[in-house]
Design an enzyme around this catalytic site. Structure first.
Site, PDB file in Angstrom:
ATOM      1  CB  CYS A 187      -0.460  -0.119   1.317  1.00  0.00           C
ATOM      2  SG  CYS A 187      -1.973   1.257   1.418  1.00  0.00           S
ATOM      3  CB  CYS A 228      -6.126   6.017  -6.196  1.00  0.00           C
ATOM      4  SG  CYS A 228      -5.029   6.261  -4.767  1.00  0.00           S
TER       5      CYS A 228
END
Length: 431
Positions: A161, A355
């Site tokens: 991540c 995102c």
């Protein structure tokens, strides 16, 4: 005759909205329950803001028991200590057990700070992985600003991540400039990625160029292919690895404040269960999000096993972004409804990625359709609008959790904010 019981294990981003969608999809034909180790949902994407006091923790918290009760969803807050898939049973944290007909695992990961000596809130670096971590990071940042010195931000080997690391580095830059002490703070970004903007996805659009440009413009140096060998108080030891796996250069990086994202692994409740997890403890799932060995177990979110994009000099995982998780949720809900109708599961999550990486005064957005290349859509852009879009989306999603709606908000983000014509959540496939 009692209804079949569907248990959702975990109440984070994926588990909470999964409970809502499953309840809606099964329409009273099943008992839906959530097992969590906490009463509260936290909007984790806002944690970097918490760490610089742009948000207070309570602003991104939703108290779940009344919401779940209103939606007709059972809620247990003692957590699960072990899953027994051969017995359709959970051991709970209070010593009791619970049987299930279907299990949806949405636990998220365990944070593997211990894999690097000195890493994490119990070591010498702060974290934004959890909201309580971010709150402590804010206290440390306030103390740091009274005596500014170097900062190191990044992601350790095995991390998957990377977005929050970039966000936090650039948010820190913005906040330090607001406090008029940026000139006193050298910054270094340390990442296991083979290049800036890889993101565990081999880049999306021109994320390499966009993020490198941001780093240069903000005077942030970087070390890629980085393996952190240890962290002492005020000093990080990093090996820069060459393409052949040898150590290209060793770096000793002094710091007064550091945030490093750790690698993830599966939680203890599932770790090491043969047929359920891979060696790292992530849940094995087929294209319908169903475990290939235990057919009444589904999984979604960060706990799902996804192989890396390809070999890299330092291990790099694949992120599970919000839209990707939401597509998993929708597929699982529809497939459970099919099973209750006596049919085979047929929904396949799209695994598209949307995102928004906020930098406080701007940001970078990207869309990958699907998330794993090769892609039909491979797009990235930047601008102040990204920050505004993320602020708006935070409000959307917290409202979604508080109201208990099953509306697919990541898809709404893609359609309305990013102007994309069609970004399907799931597809029909052969059973």
């Amino acid at each position: 005759m009692s209804l079949p019981r569907i248990i959702v294990l975990g109440a984070g981003l994926g588990g909470t909205i999964a409970a809502y969608e499953i309840r809606e999809a099964t329409k009273g034909r099943a008992e839906v329950m959530v097992v969590s180790d906490t009463d509260d949902y936290w909007f984790v994407p806002s944690n970097p803001w918490v760490a610089v006091r742009w948000r207070e923790p309570d602003a991104i918290r939703v108290h779940l028991p009344p919401v779940m009760k209103k939606r007709g969803i059972g809620f247990i807050n003692v957590g699960c200590t072990r899953v027994h898939p051969t017995e359709n049973r959970l051991d709970l944290g209070d010593g009791s057990m619970m049987m299930y007909d279907y299990l949806v695992i949405a636990t998220g990961p365990e944070l593997a700070f211990d894999e690097v000596k000195g890493l994490g809130p119990d070591g010498h670096t702060v974290s934004v992985c959890r909201t309580d971590h971010a709150s402590h990071a804010a206290d440390d940042f306030d103390a740091f600003c009274a005596n500014p010195c170097p900062i190191v931000v990044g992601a350790a080997q095995g991390a998957s991540c990377f977005g929050p690391a970039y966000e936090f580095a650039l948010i820190l830059d913005t906040e330090l400039r607001k406090r008029k002490i940026r000139d006193q703070v050298p910054m270094t970004f340390v990442t296991s990625e083979p290049y800036i903007g890889h993101l565990g996805l081999d880049g999306v659009g021109d994320t390499k160029g966009l993020l490198e440009s941001e780093m240069r413009n903000r005077h942030i140096k970087w070390v890629t292919n980085a393996r952190i060998t240890g962290v002492d108080d005020g000093m990080m030891h990093v090996e820069e690895v060459a393409e052949d796996g040898t150590v290209k250069k060793a770096h000793d990086l002094p710091f007064g404040y550091s945030m490093i994202l750790p690698a993830f692994r599966g939680v203890k409740a599932v770790f090491g269960i043969e047929g359920l997890t891979n060696p790292r403890g992530f849940i094995l799932a087929d294209k319908h999000q169903r475990n290939p060995n235990f057919k009444n177990i589904y999984s979604l979110g960060v706990c799902v096993a996804i192989p890396p994009i390809g070999p890299t000099p330092v291990p790099v995982g694949v992120p599970k972004t919000g839209f990707m998780i939401e597509s998993m949720v929708t597929a699982v809900a529809h497939n459970l409804a099919s099973e209750l109708d006596g049919k085979d599961p047929c929904e396949i999550p799209s695994w598209n990625a949307v995102c928004l990486a906020d930098f406080g005064d701007g940001g970078v957005a990207f869309v990958a359709q699907p998330q794993i290349p090769p892609r039909n859509v491979n797009w990235a852009s930047q601008g102040k609008w990204v920050h505004l879009a993320k602020v708006g989306f935070e409000k959307y999603f917290i409202h979604k959790v508080r109201s208990g709606t099953s509306e697919p908000l990541y898809e709404k983000l893609a359609l309305q904010v990013l102007g994309i014509n069609k970004l399907k959540q799931t597809t029909k496939g052969a059973a």
